[in-house]
Design an enzyme around this catalytic site. Structure first.
Site, PDB file in Angstrom:
ATOM      1  N   TYR A  48      -1.651  -0.374  11.208  1.00  0.00           N
ATOM      2  CA  TYR A  48      -1.832  -1.069   9.921  1.00  0.00           C
ATOM      3  C   TYR A  48      -0.649  -0.812   8.991  1.00  0.00           C
ATOM      4  O   TYR A  48      -0.016  -1.748   8.478  1.00  0.00           O
ATOM      5  CB  TYR A  48      -3.140  -0.621   9.243  1.00  0.00           C
ATOM      6  N   LYS A 101       2.263  -3.311   7.433  1.00  0.00           N
ATOM      7  CA  LYS A 101       2.491  -3.513   5.995  1.00  0.00           C
ATOM      8  C   LYS A 101       3.930  -3.149   5.630  1.00  0.00           C
ATOM      9  O   LYS A 101       4.565  -3.833   4.819  1.00  0.00           O
ATOM     10  CB  LYS A 101       1.504  -2.667   5.162  1.00  0.00           C
ATOM     11  N   THR A 151       0.813  -1.207   0.000  1.00  0.00           N
ATOM     12  CA  THR A 151       0.000   0.000   0.000  1.00  0.00           C
ATOM     13  C   THR A 151       0.853   1.266   0.000  1.00  0.00           C
ATOM     14  O   THR A 151       2.007   1.244   0.461  1.00  0.00           O
ATOM     15  CB  THR A 151      -0.887  -0.018   1.257  1.00  0.00           C
ATOM     16  N   ASP A 152       0.256   2.369  -0.450  1.00  0.00           N
ATOM     17  CA  ASP A 152       0.960   3.661  -0.386  1.00  0.00           C
ATOM     18  C   ASP A 152       1.119   4.152   1.055  1.00  0.00           C
ATOM     19  O   ASP A 152       1.951   5.019   1.330  1.00  0.00           O
ATOM     20  CB  ASP A 152       0.251   4.719  -1.244  1.00  0.00           C
ATOM     21  N   GLU A 153       0.311   3.600   1.975  1.00  0.00           N
ATOM     22  CA  GLU A 153       0.344   4.102   3.360  1.00  0.00           C
ATOM     23  C   GLU A 153       1.691   3.870   4.029  1.00  0.00           C
ATOM     24  O   GLU A 153       2.002   4.521   5.026  1.00  0.00           O
ATOM     25  CB  GLU A 153      -0.753   3.444   4.208  1.00  0.00           C
TER      26      GLU A 153
END
Ligand code: NAD
Ligand code: DAU
Length: 353
Positions: A158, A162, A132-134
């Site tokens: 989260y 990741k 993810t970009d997060e």
């Protein structure tokens, strides 16, 4: 065949459906069926011998060993994860178990299997990790979009879990030579999206006459990509990505949350007008902000466009209209998800398997 993990969730199910619509290469689908895993998502594949579903955990080493030896996949696409930021704030444990420990066990199991392959199959094997970009953290309004060279600066349990999984994947290439690929994608939306996430939650609440909760000032920015475009990017990276590379995936669609909510309201005003003649916008309610809420995400997708020739097919305008229409046409799916009946659907339809 390919092994897909988490293929009963939102993106995984879209990926499996699209894969088998385009090719006859079978899919072994390993999914734990947490609250987010819904076999009803895969109903069109019932009775289709090209789809082998196994309920199980990516962290279950003996199960992995058995499945890999039996089915001998040529590639793994790893979607399995706990994916909701708000849940990670209330209970980070499951996120560490699945996203970190689970990814490590999956890498270990796949590595042991990969080492048994003949030389040519070993060279062609791929482990594609869906991230993810997060993991890159939060941008100010004037920062350039995230490239693959940005530091990982995750801010939520989260995104930290990741980022940890991304590091593990990198380490399994550098230490053991496992041929890995990583994709870091922006916010997805589209059919089969669990209505705890912003876009489906707003559609479902609007139709139910409930408040439309907007966190904080509603000016946080996300970069939205229609889920089918994410799936096409993953297929492209799997087919032609360079081993060890990271590919950012995004649709160049940065929007503040409040604009997303108002767009959905306008589409519903047009497609399913309220009986009292009022606009759905009157249901918008500002609520307390998410702790540690990232202000802005934006993906620079020029590497995947340049190197692999990938481009999204949908604009935000076309994708969001399709999405709202899908929810209007699939009210039974929404009802099953909200009532928990989707879990019984598994019992009824898969009881004899
Ligand atoms: P989701 O929560 O809808 O689905 C996750 C799936 O994984 C579910 O079917 C669940 O049952 C399964 N699962 C969870 N733990 C498991 C375990 N231990 N073993 C096997 N299966 C397990 O998530 P999603 O939105 O479809 O996201 C899929 C992947 O894409 C995730 O890795 C997520 O981090 C990543 N991603 C999501 C987005 C997004 O906007 N949704 C964007 C970029 C990347
Ligand atoms: O950026 C990719 C990520 O996008 C994925 O890695 C995650 O798995 C996925 O859940 C998503 O994370 P977000 O936190 O960005 O998505 P969510 O739909 O939860 O929230 C989108 C934005 O809307 C965010 O700024 C929080 C806000 N929001 C969310 C909800 C659920 C609201 O204002 N109200 C809400 O009720």
């Amino acid at each position: 065949m390919i092994l897909v993990t988490g293929g009963a969730g939102f993106i995984g199910a879209n990926f499996v459906l699209d894969w088998l619509a385009r090719s006859d290469e079978p899919v072994l689908n390993l999914d734990k069926l947490t609250y987010a895993g819904n076999l009803e998502n895969l109903a069109p594949l019932q009775g289709d011998a090209r789809h082998v579903f196994v309920q199980g955990d990516i962290g279950d080493a003996p199960l992995l060993e058995r499945l890999l030896a039996q089915h001998r996949p040529r590639a793994v696409v790893n979607f399995a994860a706990e994916s909701h930021v708000d849940r990670s704030i209330h209970g980070p444990e499951d996120f560490i178990q699945t996203n970190v420990v689970g990814t490590m066990r999956l890498l270990q199991g796949v590595r042991a299997y990969w080492q048994t392959l003949p030389e040519s199959e070993r060279a062609d094997f791929r482990f594609l990790h869906v991230s993810t970009d997060e993991v890159y953290g939060s941008l100010s309004p004037t920062d350039p979009a995230f490239t693959e060279n940005n530091k990982l600066e995750p801010n939520s349990p989260y995104s930290a879990s990741k980022a940890a999984s991304d590091h593990l994947v990198r380490a399994w290439l550098h230490t053991y030579g496992l041929p890995v690929l990583t994709t870091n994608c922006s916010n997805n939306y589209g059919p089969l999206h669990f209505p705890e996430k912003l876009i489906p939650l707003i559609i479902v609440n609007a139709l139910a006459g409930k408040p439309l909760p907007v966190y904080g000032d509603g000016l946080q920015v996300r970069d939205w990509l229609y889920v089918k475009d994410h799936c096409s990017a993953i297929r492209r990276v799997l087919a032609a990505g360079r081993v060890g590379e990271i590919y950012n995936v995004g649709g160049w669609n940065e929007k503040p949350n409040i604009e997303i909510v108002k767009t959905i309201c306008s589409l519903l005003d047009e497609l399913r007008p309220r009986s009292d003649g009022g606009s759905y916008q009157t249901q918008i309610t500002y609520v307390q902000d998410r702790p540690g809420h990232d202000r802005r995400y934006a993906i620079d997708a020029s590497k995947i466009e340049r190197e692999l020739g990938w481009k999204p097919a949908e604009t935000f305008a076309t994708g969001i209209r399709k999405t709202v229409q899908w929810y209007l046409e699939n009210q039974a799916w929404v009802t099953h998800v909200q009532s928990g009946a989707y879990r019984e659907w598994v019992q009824t339809n898969y009881a004899d398997r």
